[in-house]
Design an enzyme around this catalytic site. Structure first.
Site, short mmCIF file in Angstrom:
data_model
loop_
_atom_site.label_atom_id
_atom_site.label_comp_id
_atom_site.label_asym_id
_atom_site.label_seq_id
_atom_site.Cartn_x
_atom_site.Cartn_y
_atom_site.Cartn_z
NE ARG A 119 -4.18 -1.84 1.72
CZ ARG A 119 -4.14 -3.03 2.32
NH1 ARG A 119 -3.19 -3.29 3.19
NH2 ARG A 119 -5.05 -3.92 2.05
CE LYS A 141 -0.52 13.86 -15.03
NZ LYS A 141 -0.94 14.25 -16.40
CD GLU A 183 7.12 16.50 -23.29
OE1 GLU A 183 6.40 17.50 -23.00
OE2 GLU A 183 6.65 15.42 -23.70
CE LYS A 226 5.68 17.50 -14.94
NZ LYS A 226 5.83 16.16 -15.47
CD GLU A 236 -3.68 16.87 -16.34
OE1 GLU A 236 -2.62 16.31 -16.06
OE2 GLU A 236 -4.24 16.80 -17.43
NE ARG A 240 0.64 17.22 -13.47
CZ ARG A 240 1.32 16.45 -12.63
NH1 ARG A 240 1.06 16.47 -11.34
NH2 ARG A 240 2.25 15.63 -13.08
CG ASN A 244 -2.25 17.90 -21.08
OD1 ASN A 244 -1.36 17.12 -20.76
ND2 ASN A 244 -3.40 17.98 -20.43
CG HIS A 247 1.37 16.45 -24.87
ND1 HIS A 247 2.25 17.52 -24.87
CD2 HIS A 247 2.08 15.40 -24.36
CE1 HIS A 247 3.42 17.12 -24.37
NE2 HIS A 247 3.35 15.84 -24.06
CG HIS A 251 -1.10 12.26 -26.48
ND1 HIS A 251 -1.64 12.84 -25.34
CD2 HIS A 251 0.12 11.81 -26.12
CE1 HIS A 251 -0.76 12.74 -24.36
NE2 HIS A 251 0.31 12.12 -24.80
CG HIS A 264 5.92 11.64 -26.01
ND1 HIS A 264 4.54 11.61 -26.14
CD2 HIS A 264 6.20 12.64 -25.13
CE1 HIS A 264 4.03 12.54 -25.35
NE2 HIS A 264 5.00 13.18 -24.73
N1 LIG Z 1 5.15 10.68 -15.42
C1 LIG Z 1 5.13 11.71 -16.21
O1 LIG Z 1 4.76 12.83 -15.83
C2 LIG Z 1 5.57 11.54 -17.63
C3 LIG Z 1 5.82 12.66 -18.42
C4 LIG Z 1 6.30 12.46 -19.71
C5 LIG Z 1 6.51 11.17 -20.18
N2 LIG Z 1 6.24 10.10 -19.37
C6 LIG Z 1 6.45 8.74 -19.86
O2 LIG Z 1 7.85 8.56 -20.08
C7 LIG Z 1 8.04 7.63 -21.13
C8 LIG Z 1 9.02 8.20 -22.10
O3 LIG Z 1 10.23 8.46 -21.43
P1 LIG Z 1 11.65 8.24 -22.12
O4 LIG Z 1 11.68 8.99 -23.39
O5 LIG Z 1 12.67 8.50 -21.10
O6 LIG Z 1 11.56 6.69 -22.54
P2 LIG Z 1 12.34 5.38 -22.13
O7 LIG Z 1 12.35 5.16 -20.67
O8 LIG Z 1 11.77 4.30 -22.98
O9 LIG Z 1 13.83 5.68 -22.60
C9 LIG Z 1 14.13 5.82 -23.96
C10 LIG Z 1 15.22 4.82 -24.41
O10 LIG Z 1 16.48 5.26 -23.95
C11 LIG Z 1 17.15 4.23 -23.22
N3 LIG Z 1 17.97 4.92 -22.23
C12 LIG Z 1 17.54 5.51 -21.09
N4 LIG Z 1 18.55 6.17 -20.52
C13 LIG Z 1 19.64 5.99 -21.30
C14 LIG Z 1 20.97 6.46 -21.24
N5 LIG Z 1 21.37 7.28 -20.27
N6 LIG Z 1 21.84 6.07 -22.20
C15 LIG Z 1 21.42 5.27 -23.22
N7 LIG Z 1 20.16 4.83 -23.35
C16 LIG Z 1 19.28 5.18 -22.40
C17 LIG Z 1 16.03 3.38 -22.70
O11 LIG Z 1 16.45 2.07 -22.40
C18 LIG Z 1 15.04 3.43 -23.86
O12 LIG Z 1 15.41 2.51 -24.85
C19 LIG Z 1 6.67 7.35 -21.71
O13 LIG Z 1 6.23 6.10 -21.26
C20 LIG Z 1 5.80 8.46 -21.15
O14 LIG Z 1 4.46 8.07 -21.00
C21 LIG Z 1 5.78 10.27 -18.12
ZN LIG Z 2 4.90 14.67 -23.24
#
Ligand SMILES: NC(=O)c1ccc[n+]([C@@H]2O[C@H](COP(=O)([O-])OP(=O)(O)OC[C@H]3O[C@@H](n4cnc5c(N)ncnc54)[C@H](O)[C@@H]3O)[C@@H](O)[C@H]2O)c1
Ligand SMILES: [Zn+2]
Length: 363
Positions: A119, A141, A183, A226, A236, A240, A244, A247, A251, A264
């Site tokens: 929990r 999030k 972003e 942020k 949100e 917040r 978007n 997006h 999206h 993305h």
């Molecule tokens: N929680 C939130 O507020 C929020 C906001 C924006 C995006 N997201 C989420 O984040 C995700 C996208 O994040 P991302 O772009 O970091 O994706 P990701 O975690 O898939 O990383 C992108 C790629 O880079 C690789 N990688 C990571 N760090 C590395 C490094 N230092 N050196 C070499 N390779 C590396 C990973 O293995 C992956 O293949 C999505 O799922 C999205 O929904 C969440």
């Molecule tokens: Zn985004």
């Protein structure tokens, strides 16, 4: 100086700088943890797990580890289950913590596992992509995807600290690195007075070289923007939704490309231009800011238009499948040149179609 995310009792620091992985153990033990589970993925693990683990062990922490398969397609409940099971098998209790070492996927999964295991146990974000350092790791999030769509199950759950080591950005593949900039441009457009867009313009060579001092400053500026938004509206309800920006169309484009064609950030870049073009037509944004954004995105290796022709009607319809479309109405965020961006804006198809047509101009 650390940035504090002020969410009442759940406030936490975001530390940004060079070589912070070596200090991870010190930071984690300061938070009172004795036992932790390090969660990473199959790309990040081979690069940084050893350093992170050694730093934790040096401070006397009991460390378990799990490496998940890398990639958005593995952001599923099955991955969460693996984390829960590993946590149990490693004897984690309510005083233990999870550490997310990786990009946004690892961060979102680990955060959700922490929110739900016993929990709720503590967790720390150690973001290793530009996107996760400037965006995903801050704000609480967490969640995972279902077959029907992205991020459909999740929880708001704040980490106890975010530790962003700039050095990890050096190993990012080129396309992943630039992906994070959409972003950043978005943040600059949401709060024009932040000066972020000019800062990017003035430091083009440092962007290219991934200069560490510049990147530290850049990540801090973004975290501050942020933070200023999420602390005013954690869950949100209104403000917040500014985050978007870009997006709504973005999206939809990701979905049209079955989440394979566009990263993305690439889809968001195109989405930002559409929002900018609509804002330009409405007189909210001036030509100068519009062109600045367009040039910046181009310099940041981000696309200015879709990779192929897309029927505007299909694209428009996809904007309604976003989970943020409340009762069939889609509210857009539109930028302005002088003031904070505007949320809760209704846009009609004619405006959208015109904006799409404008993306083709200047070929
Ligand atoms: N929680 C939130 O507020 C929020 C906001 C924006 C995006 N997201 C989420 O984040 C995700 C996208 O994040 P991302 O772009 O970091 O994706 P990701 O975690 O898939 O990383 C992108 C790629 O880079 C690789 N990688 C990571 N760090 C590395 C490094 N230092 N050196 C070499 N390779 C590396 C990973 O293995 C992956 O293949 C999505 O799922 C999205 O929904 C969440
Ligand atoms: Zn985004």
């Amino acid at each position: 100086m650390d940035i504090t995310i002020n969410i009442g009792l759940k406030s936490y620091p975001v530390v940004v700088g060079k070589d912070l992985l070596n200090l991870l153990g010190v930071k984690v033990s300061q938070l009172g943890f004795k036992k932790v589970l390090l969660v990473t993925d199959s790309n990040v693990g081979p690069l940084y797990l050893k350093t992170a683990k050694q730093s934790l062990i040096k401070e006397g922490l009991d460390v378990a580890q799990i490496t998940l398969p890398a990639g958005e397609i593995y952001k599923t409940v099955a991955a969460i289950e693996l984390i829960w099971e590993k946590a149990l098998e490693s004897g984690l209790d309510r005083q233990s913590g999870l550490i997310a070492l990786g990009g946004g996927v690892v961060g979102d999964l680990t955060g959700f596992a922490a929110a739900t295991f016993l929990r709720g146990i503590g967790f720390i974000q150690v973001p290793t992509t530009l996107l996760s350092q400037v965006d995903a790791s801050v704000g609480g999030k967490t969640g995972f995807n279902l077959r029907q769509g992205k991020n459909l199950v999740g929880a708001f759950y704040q980490p106890q600290a975010v530790i962003a080591d700039i050095v990890t950005l050096m190993s990012l593949p080129e396309r992943e690195y630039y992906n994070g900039y959409a972003e950043i441009v978005k943040h600059g457009l949401i709060i024009p007075s932040s000066g972020l867009l000019d800062f990017l313009d003035e430091n083009k060579d440092k962007v290219l070289k991934r200069e560490a001092t510049f990147l530290t400053e850049l990540v801090k500026m973004n975290v501050a923007i942020k933070a200023s938004i999420v602390t005013q509206d954690e869950k949100e309800k209104g403000l917040r939704s500014l985050l978007n920006l870009g997006h709504t169309a973005g999206h939809a484009l990701e979905e049209i490309g079955s989440y394979k064609t566009y990263y993305h950030g690439e889809a968001v870049a195109i989405g930002l231009l559409i929002a900018c073009s609509i804002a330009l037509e409405r007189g909210l944004l001036n030509e100068k800011t519009y062109l600045q954004v367009k040039n910046l995105l181009q310099n940041l290796n981000l696309p200015l238009r879709p990779f192929g022709d897309i029927d505007p009607k299909i694209w428009w319809e996809k904007t309604f499948s976003d989970k943020k479309s409340a009762s069939g109405i889609v509210y857009w965020v539109l930028p302005t040149s002088d003031y904070q961006a505007l949320y809760g804006q209704k846009v009609d198809f004619a405006e959208f179609r015109k904006a799409i047509a404008s993306l083709r101009k200047g070929d």
